[in-house]
Motif scaffolding. Structure first.
Motif, PDB file in Angstrom:
ATOM      1  N   PRO A  51       0.764  -1.258   0.000  1.00 13.69           N
ATOM      2  CA  PRO A  51       0.000   0.000   0.000  1.00 13.69           C
ATOM      3  C   PRO A  51       0.787   1.295   0.000  1.00 13.69           C
ATOM      4  CG  PRO A  51       0.194  -0.812   2.240  1.00 13.69           C
ATOM      5  CD  PRO A  51       1.005  -1.753   1.361  1.00 13.69           C
ATOM      6  N   ASP A  52       2.114   1.265   0.174  1.00 16.04           N
ATOM      7  CA  ASP A  52       2.787   2.498   0.556  1.00 16.04           C
ATOM      8  C   ASP A  52       3.405   3.284  -0.591  1.00 16.04           C
ATOM      9  OD1 ASP A  52       4.710   0.588   0.092  1.00 16.04           O
ATOM     10  OD2 ASP A  52       6.099   1.359   1.602  1.00 16.04           O
ATOM     11  N   ASP A  53       3.370   2.799  -1.821  1.00 25.07           N
ATOM     12  CA  ASP A  53       3.965   3.550  -2.927  1.00 25.07           C
ATOM     13  C   ASP A  53       2.964   4.546  -3.489  1.00 25.07           C
ATOM     14  OD1 ASP A  53       4.900   4.018  -5.879  1.00 25.07           O
ATOM     15  OD2 ASP A  53       6.597   3.069  -4.865  1.00 25.07           O
ATOM     16  N   ALA A  54       3.443   5.728  -3.801  1.00 25.42           N
ATOM     17  CA  ALA A  54       2.554   6.795  -4.273  1.00 25.42           C
ATOM     18  C   ALA A  54       2.092   6.589  -5.710  1.00 25.42           C
ATOM     19  CB  ALA A  54       3.257   8.148  -4.150  1.00 25.42           C
ATOM     20  N   PHE A  55       2.829   5.782  -6.506  1.00 22.88           N
ATOM     21  CA  PHE A  55       2.533   5.672  -7.931  1.00 22.88           C
ATOM     22  C   PHE A  55       1.883   4.353  -8.322  1.00 22.88           C
ATOM     23  CE2 PHE A  55       6.071   8.697  -7.571  1.00 22.88           C
ATOM     24  CZ  PHE A  55       5.491   9.799  -8.163  1.00 22.88           C
ATOM     25  N   GLN A 110       8.701  -1.301  -9.497  1.00 24.18           N
ATOM     26  CA  GLN A 110       7.534  -2.000  -8.973  1.00 24.18           C
ATOM     27  C   GLN A 110       7.858  -3.469  -8.709  1.00 24.18           C
ATOM     28  OE1 GLN A 110       4.121  -1.388 -11.485  1.00 24.18           O
ATOM     29  NE2 GLN A 110       4.416   0.829 -11.596  1.00 24.18           N
ATOM     30  N   VAL A 111       7.332  -3.959  -7.617  1.00 31.94           N
ATOM     31  CA  VAL A 111       7.544  -5.355  -7.239  1.00 31.94           C
ATOM     32  C   VAL A 111       6.680  -6.258  -8.116  1.00 31.94           C
ATOM     33  CG1 VAL A 111       7.279  -7.042  -5.390  1.00 31.94           C
ATOM     34  CG2 VAL A 111       8.114  -4.742  -4.865  1.00 31.94           C
ATOM     35  N   GLN A 112       7.308  -7.249  -8.731  1.00 34.48           N
ATOM     36  CA  GLN A 112       6.564  -8.267  -9.464  1.00 34.48           C
ATOM     37  C   GLN A 112       6.300  -9.493  -8.597  1.00 34.48           C
ATOM     38  OE1 GLN A 112       9.034  -8.730 -13.062  1.00 34.48           O
ATOM     39  NE2 GLN A 112       7.347  -7.807 -14.215  1.00 34.48           N
ATOM     40  N   VAL A 181       1.799  -7.958   9.057  1.00 37.09           N
ATOM     41  CA  VAL A 181       2.289  -6.687   8.525  1.00 37.09           C
ATOM     42  C   VAL A 181       3.812  -6.763   8.515  1.00 37.09           C
ATOM     43  CG1 VAL A 181       2.393  -4.192   8.799  1.00 37.09           C
ATOM     44  CG2 VAL A 181       0.312  -5.421   9.441  1.00 37.09           C
ATOM     45  N   THR A 182       4.405  -6.702   7.327  1.00 35.01           N
ATOM     46  CA  THR A 182       5.854  -6.839   7.200  1.00 35.01           C
ATOM     47  C   THR A 182       6.412  -5.710   6.338  1.00 35.01           C
ATOM     48  OG1 THR A 182       5.666  -8.279   5.258  1.00 35.01           O
ATOM     49  CG2 THR A 182       5.743  -9.351   7.416  1.00 35.01           C
ATOM     50  N   ASN A 183       7.722  -5.496   6.485  1.00 38.34           N
ATOM     51  CA  ASN A 183       8.409  -4.501   5.672  1.00 38.34           C
ATOM     52  C   ASN A 183       9.703  -5.090   5.144  1.00 38.34           C
ATOM     53  OD1 ASN A 183       8.799  -1.706   4.660  1.00 38.34           O
ATOM     54  ND2 ASN A 183      10.575  -1.764   6.006  1.00 38.34           N
ATOM     55  N   ASN A 194      14.843   0.883  -0.845  1.00 42.46           N
ATOM     56  CA  ASN A 194      13.395   1.008  -0.923  1.00 42.46           C
ATOM     57  C   ASN A 194      12.748   0.182   0.180  1.00 42.46           C
ATOM     58  OD1 ASN A 194      13.652   2.602  -3.151  1.00 42.46           O
ATOM     59  ND2 ASN A 194      12.907   1.084  -4.621  1.00 42.46           N
ATOM     60  N   ASN A 195      11.651   0.692   0.727  1.00 41.30           N
ATOM     61  CA  ASN A 195      10.869  -0.044   1.704  1.00 41.30           C
ATOM     62  C   ASN A 195       9.594  -0.545   1.043  1.00 41.30           C
ATOM     63  OD1 ASN A 195      12.271   0.286   4.443  1.00 41.30           O
ATOM     64  ND2 ASN A 195      12.197   2.391   3.694  1.00 41.30           N
ATOM     65  N   VAL A 196       9.357  -1.847   1.118  1.00 44.34           N
ATOM     66  CA  VAL A 196       8.155  -2.447   0.546  1.00 44.34           C
ATOM     67  C   VAL A 196       7.306  -2.966   1.704  1.00 44.34           C
ATOM     68  CG1 VAL A 196       7.210  -4.209  -0.977  1.00 44.34           C
ATOM     69  CG2 VAL A 196       9.358  -3.059  -1.570  1.00 44.34           C
TER      70      VAL A 196
END
Length: 211
Positions: A51-55, A110-112, A181-183, A194-196
């Motif tokens: 949820p945390d990416d602006a794009f 972007q994470v695939q 909930v993980t990072n 980058n934090n995902v």
């Protein structure tokens, strides 16, 4: 003074009895109830979001296997996440109104998909009454490990360190529900990190354990 002396005469025998009982029973004995549900071989199927990416936002499907050595310690031997990515209204507006795209931004990575492994520590187990009619058994846990992340723009794989926490609600010995909930701290190169953030809700199937 006469009334005070009368009150003391009535109180002294009671205080003496209380002191005698305290000497006979100097401490209270308490017992901790054994947990009702135990985990052993756990297969998790879940869905979630990045949820945390602006794009872009990622809708994820998740699967994992965890081996529980004891009530408090386990090894999430393998986990996999696939992300279906949707661009946000901010990115759509930038491309439509200003004819620009954030291709130089770290958010373009972007994470695939992701695969990884974690150690799991479950220090808290308890039960509570719901509406005074149902007893709910739950546990809270922490996890940490490593991840390999596949990014779309660079077309490559990147290492990451994963940390998180979760909550498990038991339905029966065989089935429980997990909220994680993980990072993932992704090392993308060129001194960039980058934090995902990942939020996941899943159903866990437990095999081989006894109550």
């Amino acid at each position: 003074m006469r009334y005070a002396l009368l009150i003391l005469l009535f109180l002294v025998p009671g205080l003496a009895r209380a002191q005698a009982e305290a000497l006979e029973n100097p401490g209270a004995v308490s017992a901790i109830q054994e947990r009702r549900y135990r985990m052993h071989h756990e297969l998790l199927l879940g869905v979630g979001v990045l949820p945390d990416d602006a794009f872009y936002k990622g809708l994820t499907g998740n699967v994992s296997y965890t081996y529980h050595f004891s009530d408090t310690f386990g090894w999430q031997v393998g986990r996999g996440t696939y992300s279906y990515n949707l661009q946000t209204s901010l990115r759509t507006q930038l491309e439509r109104d200003f004819d620009v795209a954030p291709v130089s931004s770290a958010s373009e990575d972007q994470v695939q998909w992701m695969v990884g492994s974690d150690l799991v520590w479950s220090p808290l187990y308890g039960k509570t009454a719901f509406l005074n009619s149902t007893v709910l058994h739950f546990e809270a846990f922490l996890l940490g490990g490593g991840t390999v992340v596949k990014l779309n723009r660079s077309g490559g794989f990147r290492p990451a360190a994963n940390v998180g926490l979760g909550l498990r609600l038991f339905s029966s010995q065989a089935i429980s529900f997990r909220f994680d909930v993980t990072n993932n701290v992704v090392f993308t190169g060129a001194s960039r990190i980058n934090n995902v953030l990942s939020v996941q809700l899943g159903t866990a199937f437990n095999f081989g354990a006894t109550e």
